[in-house]
Design a protein around this motif. Sequence first.
Motif, PDB file in Angstrom:
ATOM      1  N   GLU A   1       0.829  -1.203   0.000  1.00 18.31           N
ATOM      2  CA  GLU A   1       0.000   0.000   0.000  1.00 18.31           C
ATOM      3  C   GLU A   1       0.863   1.251   0.000  1.00 18.31           C
ATOM      4  OE1 GLU A   1      -3.455   2.064  -0.271  1.00 18.31           O
ATOM      5  OE2 GLU A   1      -3.221  -0.111  -0.281  1.00 18.31           O
ATOM      6  N   ALA A   2       1.953   1.218   0.794  1.00 13.18           N
ATOM      7  CA  ALA A   2       2.853   2.373   0.851  1.00 13.18           C
ATOM      8  C   ALA A   2       3.527   2.593  -0.495  1.00 13.18           C
ATOM      9  CB  ALA A   2       3.914   2.139   1.934  1.00 13.18           C
ATOM     10  N   GLU A   3       3.911   1.498  -1.143  1.00 16.83           N
ATOM     11  CA  GLU A   3       4.537   1.599  -2.468  1.00 16.83           C
ATOM     12  C   GLU A   3       3.556   2.162  -3.483  1.00 16.83           C
ATOM     13  OE1 GLU A   3       6.423  -1.342  -5.882  1.00 16.83           O
ATOM     14  OE2 GLU A   3       6.274  -2.041  -3.810  1.00 16.83           O
ATOM     15  N   ALA A   4       2.281   1.732  -3.394  1.00 16.60           N
ATOM     16  CA  ALA A   4       1.245   2.224  -4.311  1.00 16.60           C
ATOM     17  C   ALA A   4       1.040   3.720  -4.118  1.00 16.60           C
ATOM     18  CB  ALA A   4      -0.054   1.471  -4.085  1.00 16.60           C
ATOM     19  N   ASP A   5       0.998   4.172  -2.865  1.00 16.22           N
ATOM     20  CA  ASP A   5       0.823   5.599  -2.587  1.00 16.22           C
ATOM     21  C   ASP A   5       1.985   6.410  -3.141  1.00 16.22           C
ATOM     22  OD1 ASP A   5      -1.593   5.383  -1.339  1.00 16.22           O
ATOM     23  OD2 ASP A   5      -0.772   5.237   0.678  1.00 16.22           O
ATOM     24  N   GLU A   6       3.191   5.851  -3.023  1.00 14.74           N
ATOM     25  CA  GLU A   6       4.371   6.541  -3.538  1.00 14.74           C
ATOM     26  C   GLU A   6       4.286   6.696  -5.050  1.00 14.74           C
ATOM     27  OE1 GLU A   6       9.237   5.918  -3.751  1.00 14.74           O
ATOM     28  OE2 GLU A   6       8.041   4.735  -2.345  1.00 14.74           O
ATOM     29  N   GLU A   7       3.831   5.635  -5.732  1.00  9.72           N
ATOM     30  CA  GLU A   7       3.692   5.682  -7.180  1.00  9.72           C
ATOM     31  C   GLU A   7       2.629   6.692  -7.604  1.00  9.72           C
ATOM     32  OE1 GLU A   7       5.482   4.195  -9.569  1.00  9.72           O
ATOM     33  OE2 GLU A   7       6.799   3.527  -7.956  1.00  9.72           O
ATOM     34  N   VAL A   8       1.521   6.724  -6.864  1.00 10.77           N
ATOM     35  CA  VAL A   8       0.446   7.679  -7.153  1.00 10.77           C
ATOM     36  C   VAL A   8       0.966   9.102  -7.009  1.00 10.77           C
ATOM     37  CG1 VAL A   8      -1.752   8.616  -6.324  1.00 10.77           C
ATOM     38  CG2 VAL A   8      -1.471   6.146  -6.582  1.00 10.77           C
ATOM     39  N   ASN A   9       1.724   9.361  -5.957  1.00  2.66           N
ATOM     40  CA  ASN A   9       2.279  10.702  -5.742  1.00  2.66           C
ATOM     41  C   ASN A   9       3.232  11.099  -6.869  1.00  2.66           C
ATOM     42  OD1 ASN A   9       0.955  11.420  -3.352  1.00  2.66           O
ATOM     43  ND2 ASN A   9       2.402  10.265  -2.101  1.00  2.66           N
ATOM     44  N   LYS A  10       4.003  10.126  -7.355  1.00  3.37           N
ATOM     45  CA  LYS A  10       4.922  10.412  -8.466  1.00  3.37           C
ATOM     46  C   LYS A  10       4.144  10.797  -9.724  1.00  3.37           C
ATOM     47  CE  LYS A  10       8.689   7.311  -7.058  1.00  3.37           C
ATOM     48  NZ  LYS A  10       9.416   6.054  -7.409  1.00  3.37           N
ATOM     49  N   VAL A  11       3.067  10.046  -9.991  1.00  4.62           N
ATOM     50  CA  VAL A  11       2.254  10.326 -11.178  1.00  4.62           C
ATOM     51  C   VAL A  11       1.614  11.711 -11.074  1.00  4.62           C
ATOM     52  CG1 VAL A  11       0.156   9.664 -12.433  1.00  4.62           C
ATOM     53  CG2 VAL A  11       1.812   7.920 -11.766  1.00  4.62           C
ATOM     54  N   LEU A  12       1.083  12.022  -9.894  1.00  8.49           N
ATOM     55  CA  LEU A  12       0.465  13.334  -9.679  1.00  8.49           C
ATOM     56  C   LEU A  12       1.478  14.453  -9.890  1.00  8.49           C
ATOM     57  CD1 LEU A  12      -1.758  12.637  -6.536  1.00  8.49           C
ATOM     58  CD2 LEU A  12      -2.566  13.281  -8.822  1.00  8.49           C
ATOM     59  N   PHE A  13       2.662  14.268  -9.344  1.00  7.22           N
ATOM     60  CA  PHE A  13       3.722  15.274  -9.479  1.00  7.22           C
ATOM     61  C   PHE A  13       4.101  15.454 -10.950  1.00  7.22           C
ATOM     62  CE2 PHE A  13       8.042  16.881  -9.464  1.00  7.22           C
ATOM     63  CZ  PHE A  13       8.025  17.820  -8.452  1.00  7.22           C
ATOM     64  N   GLU A  14       4.210  14.333 -11.649  1.00  2.00           N
ATOM     65  CA  GLU A  14       4.627  14.336 -13.054  1.00  2.00           C
ATOM     66  C   GLU A  14       3.602  15.032 -13.948  1.00  2.00           C
ATOM     67  OE1 GLU A  14       4.481  11.022 -16.624  1.00  2.00           O
ATOM     68  OE2 GLU A  14       4.875  10.332 -14.583  1.00  2.00           O
ATOM     69  N   LEU A  15       2.315  14.735 -13.744  1.00  2.00           N
ATOM     70  CA  LEU A  15       1.287  15.210 -14.663  1.00  2.00           C
ATOM     71  C   LEU A  15       0.675  16.563 -14.291  1.00  2.00           C
ATOM     72  CD1 LEU A  15      -0.554  11.842 -15.425  1.00  2.00           C
ATOM     73  CD2 LEU A  15       1.214  12.987 -16.767  1.00  2.00           C
ATOM     74  N   THR A  16       0.963  17.038 -13.082  1.00  2.00           N
ATOM     75  CA  THR A  16       0.436  18.349 -12.691  1.00  2.00           C
ATOM     76  C   THR A  16       1.547  19.380 -12.527  1.00  2.00           C
ATOM     77  OG1 THR A  16       0.508  17.858 -10.304  1.00  2.00           O
ATOM     78  CG2 THR A  16      -1.508  17.249 -11.498  1.00  2.00           C
ATOM     79  N   ASP A  17       2.741  19.057 -13.090  1.00  2.00           N
ATOM     80  CA  ASP A  17       3.892  19.971 -13.008  1.00  2.00           C
ATOM     81  C   ASP A  17       4.202  20.368 -11.568  1.00  2.00           C
ATOM     82  OD1 ASP A  17       4.231  19.974 -15.777  1.00  2.00           O
ATOM     83  OD2 ASP A  17       2.746  21.558 -16.025  1.00  2.00           O
ATOM     84  N   GLY A  18       4.095  19.396 -10.669  1.00  2.00           N
ATOM     85  CA  GLY A  18       4.459  19.632  -9.276  1.00  2.00           C
ATOM     86  C   GLY A  18       3.390  20.268  -8.420  1.00  2.00           C
ATOM     87  N   MET A  19       2.202  20.532  -8.982  1.00  2.00           N
ATOM     88  CA  MET A  19       1.117  21.132  -8.198  1.00  2.00           C
ATOM     89  C   MET A  19       0.599  20.164  -7.142  1.00  2.00           C
ATOM     90  SD  MET A  19      -1.065  22.945 -11.246  1.00  2.00           S
ATOM     91  CE  MET A  19      -2.507  23.077 -10.190  1.00  2.00           C
ATOM     92  N   LEU A  20       0.544  18.870  -7.495  1.00  2.00           N
ATOM     93  CA  LEU A  20       0.050  17.837  -6.583  1.00  2.00           C
ATOM     94  C   LEU A  20       1.082  16.723  -6.481  1.00  2.00           C
ATOM     95  CD1 LEU A  20      -3.617  17.532  -7.915  1.00  2.00           C
ATOM     96  CD2 LEU A  20      -2.897  18.715  -5.818  1.00  2.00           C
ATOM     97  N   GLY A  21       0.929  15.891  -5.450  1.00  2.00           N
ATOM     98  CA  GLY A  21       1.818  14.752  -5.282  1.00  2.00           C
ATOM     99  C   GLY A  21       3.182  15.139  -4.763  1.00  2.00           C
ATOM    100  N   GLU A  22       4.108  14.192  -4.860  1.00  2.00           N
ATOM    101  CA  GLU A  22       5.468  14.409  -4.378  1.00  2.00           C
ATOM    102  C   GLU A  22       6.449  13.920  -5.429  1.00  2.00           C
ATOM    103  OE1 GLU A  22       5.870  12.360  -0.707  1.00  2.00           O
ATOM    104  OE2 GLU A  22       4.252  13.454   0.276  1.00  2.00           O
ATOM    105  N   ALA A  23       7.571  14.589  -5.517  1.00  2.00           N
ATOM    106  CA  ALA A  23       8.586  14.208  -6.490  1.00  2.00           C
ATOM    107  C   ALA A  23       9.319  12.955  -6.024  1.00  2.00           C
ATOM    108  CB  ALA A  23       9.588  15.342  -6.673  1.00  2.00           C
ATOM    109  N   PRO A  24       9.826  12.143  -6.961  1.00  2.00           N
ATOM    110  CA  PRO A  24      10.663  11.001  -6.591  1.00  2.00           C
ATOM    111  C   PRO A  24      11.910  11.489  -5.874  1.00  2.00           C
ATOM    112  CG  PRO A  24       9.978  10.851  -8.887  1.00  2.00           C
ATOM    113  CD  PRO A  24       9.603  12.220  -8.400  1.00  2.00           C
ATOM    114  N   ALA A  25      12.534  10.620  -5.106  1.00  2.00           N
ATOM    115  CA  ALA A  25      13.740  10.986  -4.364  1.00  2.00           C
ATOM    116  C   ALA A  25      14.781  11.554  -5.314  1.00  2.00           C
ATOM    117  CB  ALA A  25      14.301   9.758  -3.654  1.00  2.00           C
ATOM    118  N   GLY A  26      15.338  12.688  -4.953  1.00  2.00           N
ATOM    119  CA  GLY A  26      16.380  13.308  -5.758  1.00  2.00           C
ATOM    120  C   GLY A  26      15.837  14.294  -6.778  1.00  2.00           C
TER     121      GLY A  26
END
Length: 216
Positions: free
Chosen positions: A160-185
């Motif tokens: 579940e934690a891994e799924a949430d991390e992936e969702v946050n990456k997708v949100l960050f990627e597709l909303t130009d950083g408005m939502l979600g969290e960036a991958p490490a680094g």
Amino acid sequence: MASVMQMFIGKKLTPEEQVKKWRQSVRAQERELDKSMRGIDAEEMKVKRHLKAAAKRNDATSCRILAKEIVTSRKARDRLATSKAQLNSLTMNMQQQLATMKIAGTVQKSTQIMKLVNNLVKLPEISATMQEMGQEMMKAGIIEEMMEDTLEMGDEDEIEAEADEEVNKVLFELTDGMLGEAPAGVGAAFEQEKEKEKESKAAEDDFAARLSALRE
């Protein structure tokens, strides 16, 4: 060689003909997987458009639901791509097995083929075909009895934690950083870029102000 041919009970095929038949079946399954992957790609493009539209409306709830759909579809596509690679490996192993038959004149069991068949049987899209092929290979003496489907389940909290991390990456990627969290680094680099943009904008404003003062 006659002893080898006798092992293909009820098929009335030479080893070469049997391997050819299996290869044709494998190619057909590869085409089916390609078709499924193209369908997943097309659907993901639609979901991406919906997510970006939801982001413009500031609809964070819909964005997250759509991001989960994208994560699920990407995992499904990765699974199909892995299975296609395994099908290709199966074809190469069958060719090696046929070459061994021609040299030794006898069938030799292949643990690699058995492993690949058992993995591919678990894929719903091609399970029935792979089960049939596995039964034929057992009769031919190439593999031993097929294993039971033993899908190992990982720790649910970790998944579940891994799924949430992936969702946050997708949100960050597709909303130009408005939502979600960036991958490490990536987050630090993203913030640095934003700071550079701010500094550049401030410098431009300062230059414009001084130029305006000189003109007065």
